[in-house]
Scaffold this motif. Structure first.
Motif, PDB file in Angstrom:
ATOM      1  N   ILE A 225       1.558  12.692   5.135  1.00  0.00           N
ATOM      2  CA  ILE A 225       1.749  11.526   5.996  1.00  0.00           C
ATOM      3  C   ILE A 225       1.427  10.263   5.203  1.00  0.00           C
ATOM      4  O   ILE A 225       0.448  10.215   4.466  1.00  0.00           O
ATOM      5  CB  ILE A 225       0.866  11.602   7.270  1.00  0.00           C
ATOM      6  N   THR A 226       2.303   9.270   5.311  1.00  0.00           N
ATOM      7  CA  THR A 226       2.055   7.966   4.701  1.00  0.00           C
ATOM      8  C   THR A 226       2.289   6.893   5.745  1.00  0.00           C
ATOM      9  O   THR A 226       3.322   6.905   6.427  1.00  0.00           O
ATOM     10  CB  THR A 226       2.987   7.712   3.503  1.00  0.00           C
ATOM     11  N   SER A 227       1.335   5.977   5.878  1.00  0.00           N
ATOM     12  CA  SER A 227       1.458   4.874   6.830  1.00  0.00           C
ATOM     13  C   SER A 227       1.309   3.568   6.070  1.00  0.00           C
ATOM     14  O   SER A 227       1.202   3.549   4.850  1.00  0.00           O
ATOM     15  CB  SER A 227       0.388   4.986   7.920  1.00  0.00           C
TER      16      SER A 227
ATOM     17  N   TYR B 216       0.833  -1.202   0.000  1.00  0.00           N
ATOM     18  CA  TYR B 216       0.000   0.000   0.000  1.00  0.00           C
ATOM     19  C   TYR B 216       0.868   1.252   0.000  1.00  0.00           C
ATOM     20  O   TYR B 216       0.652   2.176  -0.791  1.00  0.00           O
ATOM     21  CB  TYR B 216      -0.923  -0.018   1.224  1.00  0.00           C
ATOM     22  N   ALA B 217       1.864   1.306   0.896  1.00  0.00           N
ATOM     23  CA  ALA B 217       2.729   2.484   0.978  1.00  0.00           C
ATOM     24  C   ALA B 217       3.498   2.683  -0.319  1.00  0.00           C
ATOM     25  O   ALA B 217       3.662   3.820  -0.790  1.00  0.00           O
ATOM     26  CB  ALA B 217       3.688   2.335   2.157  1.00  0.00           C
ATOM     27  N   GLU B 218       3.965   1.601  -0.906  1.00  0.00           N
ATOM     28  CA  GLU B 218       4.683   1.707  -2.174  1.00  0.00           C
ATOM     29  C   GLU B 218       3.765   2.211  -3.284  1.00  0.00           C
ATOM     30  O   GLU B 218       4.169   3.017  -4.121  1.00  0.00           O
ATOM     31  CB  GLU B 218       5.274   0.353  -2.545  1.00  0.00           C
ATOM     32  N   LYS B 219       2.517   1.732  -3.271  1.00  0.00           N
ATOM     33  CA  LYS B 219       1.555   2.201  -4.273  1.00  0.00           C
ATOM     34  C   LYS B 219       1.269   3.689  -4.090  1.00  0.00           C
ATOM     35  O   LYS B 219       1.165   4.443  -5.071  1.00  0.00           O
ATOM     36  CB  LYS B 219       0.254   1.401  -4.160  1.00  0.00           C
ATOM     37  N   MET B 220       1.137   4.138  -2.826  1.00  0.00           N
ATOM     38  CA  MET B 220       0.924   5.560  -2.580  1.00  0.00           C
ATOM     39  C   MET B 220       2.084   6.381  -3.127  1.00  0.00           C
ATOM     40  O   MET B 220       1.888   7.425  -3.769  1.00  0.00           O
ATOM     41  CB  MET B 220       0.764   5.827  -1.076  1.00  0.00           C
ATOM     42  N   MET B 221       3.311   5.930  -2.880  1.00  0.00           N
ATOM     43  CA  MET B 221       4.480   6.659  -3.361  1.00  0.00           C
ATOM     44  C   MET B 221       4.508   6.680  -4.885  1.00  0.00           C
ATOM     45  O   MET B 221       4.820   7.694  -5.509  1.00  0.00           O
ATOM     46  CB  MET B 221       5.753   6.016  -2.813  1.00  0.00           C
TER      47      MET B 221
END
Length: 426
Positions: free
Chosen positions: A393-395, A72-77
């Protein structure tokens, strides 16, 4: 007609930001110091809105603190690094984190944007890496300054809407004013996406004509409710109670006012790119179950998820007046509480409290908000931008993929095309 920055995937941006993205907490300081070397655009007393597209691009700090893998975090980035408002990306790596910097750089490079990766362990440490980052950004800013703009229609604009910091005035004024602005945007063919809290599933279903989509809405909101109960808290915060809301259902009804006048046309998950014009619900609840390490996100994180869906700008309604903005996409804050607006007028963009005081109608506030949204899309700076609010913010998190029932029927074929371009999760 707007002016936008053309991107390789066919989308257009309303800003041309250089994003400096740290890929682990250990690289945050170096990334932050690189960004700090550049004078913010809004500090220029001679800044001219008419020439905004030819000014030196802004430099924004984004990043992910975790030192552990999370898709998920990688996809957000990935989604934010290739957002229409981003013109170039500098990734700052320590060198031993789990985030795949080479994959991310390849994705950005394939999109036609300038990109570089600085690995602190290989670049001589803190001072040397900062110097190299500053030099790279100086070069890239000159390239982006010369980038021509192209005409951009309103039906190419994507606008997000979030109801945060609610109180008793939110539903009466701010959310309903946003309703009217969204109606006008969608009438022009634009896409709008909003988040909504749980506890009003069946009120929502009664407004939806397509049974399969109505069932999908109930399913995703029920998951959010279960998740909140498991972790011990939901979207109802102390500040909501202080503002006069006494229960989760009342807060949810306030949030639902963001779509009273419009039918839902689809559901998207964080990072899914909107397919067609119309109104979309962003499912903010996590996946099948609550998992240790996946916390309930804040309004700032939900704004980031809206941005990850391609939103050029965000309409944020409030009765408690948070003084925040966002990196990458401008935030327009609509305050519903007259006294709160007067206390914080330097931070708020729209005073929807005029409706409560009898000075304006909802239609007048809505038309003004529509005009402001278009103006911001064309270079005017929102209050949060002028104050240099660039919260980010990314979690970690986890989401199930959406199914065909969540899409408008006319978008099914486009979905297959978008997937082939990598714009939508498989």
């Amino acid at each position: 007609m707007l002016s936008g920055y053309p991107r390789g995937d066919g989308r257009k941006g309303i800003r041309n930001v250089v994003a400096v993205a740290y890929l682990v907490e250990c690289a945050r300081h170096v990334a932050r110091e690189i960004v700090a070397q550049f004078k913010p655009l809004f500090g220029d007393a001679d800044f001219d809105v008419a020439n905004a597209h030819h000014a030196a691009p802004e430099v924004h700090l984004i990043g992910f603190p975790g030192c552990y893998p999370n898709r998920y975090a990688e996809k957000m980035m990935e989604r934010i690094a290739t957002h229409p408002n981003v013109g170039a990306v500098l990734f700052v790596s320590l060198g031993c984190e789990s985030m795949d910097k080479h994959y991310l750089a390849d994705v950005v490079r394939a999109s036609g944007r300038p990109v570089d990766v600085l690995t602190i362990q290989e670049r001589g440490g803190t001072c040397s890496t900062i110097q190299q980052g500053v030099e790279w950004i100086h070069h890239v800013r000159e390239l982006l300054r010369e980038q021509p703009t192209v005409p951009m229609r309103l039906d190419e604009l994507i606008t997000g809407a979030i109801c945060g910091g609610s109180n008793g005035t939110s539903r009466i004024a701010a959310n309903r004013a946003v309703d009217r602005a969204l109606v006008m945007l969608i009438a022009e063919g634009a896409a709008c996406v909003f988040d909504r809290t749980a506890a009003c599933e069946y009120e929502i279903k009664s407004c939806e004509a397509r049974p399969e989509l109505a069932d999908a809405i109930i399913h995703c909101l029920a998951k959010a409710t279960r998740y909140s109960r498991t972790v011990g808290r939901g979207g109802f915060a102390v500040g909501n109670a202080g503002g006069g809301l006494m229960m989760q259902e009342k807060k949810s009804l306030d949030a639902c006012a963001n779509s009273d006048a419009l039918p839902d046309v689809g559901i998207v998950k964080p990072g899914d790119i909107l397919l067609t014009g119309g109104l979309y619900l962003l499912e903010c609840g996590a996946g099948r179950r609550a998992t240790f390490g996946l916390p309930k996100i804040s309004d700032n994180a939900e704004i980031r998820e809206l941005i990850a869906c391609g939103c050029h700008g965000i309409l944020s309604t409030t009765g408690r007046a948070p003084v925040v903005g966002s990196a990458i996409s401008p935030v327009i804050t609509v305050c519903a509480h007259p006294t709160m607006f007067r206390n914080l007028c330097g931070d708020m963009d729209v005073d929807a409290g005029h409706v409560l005081e009898g000075c304006s109608t909802l239609d007048q506030i809505g038309r003004g908000l529509f005009s402001l949204t278009v103006a911001v899309a064309n270079g005017t700076r929102s209050k949060s931008e002028m104050l240099e609010h660039r919260e980010f913010i990314t979690s970690c998190n986890s989401f199930e993929p959406i199914g065909p029932a969540c899409l408008p029927a006319s978008a099914h074929d486009e979905m297959l095309h978008k997937k082939s371009l990598g714009l939508m999760a498989a």
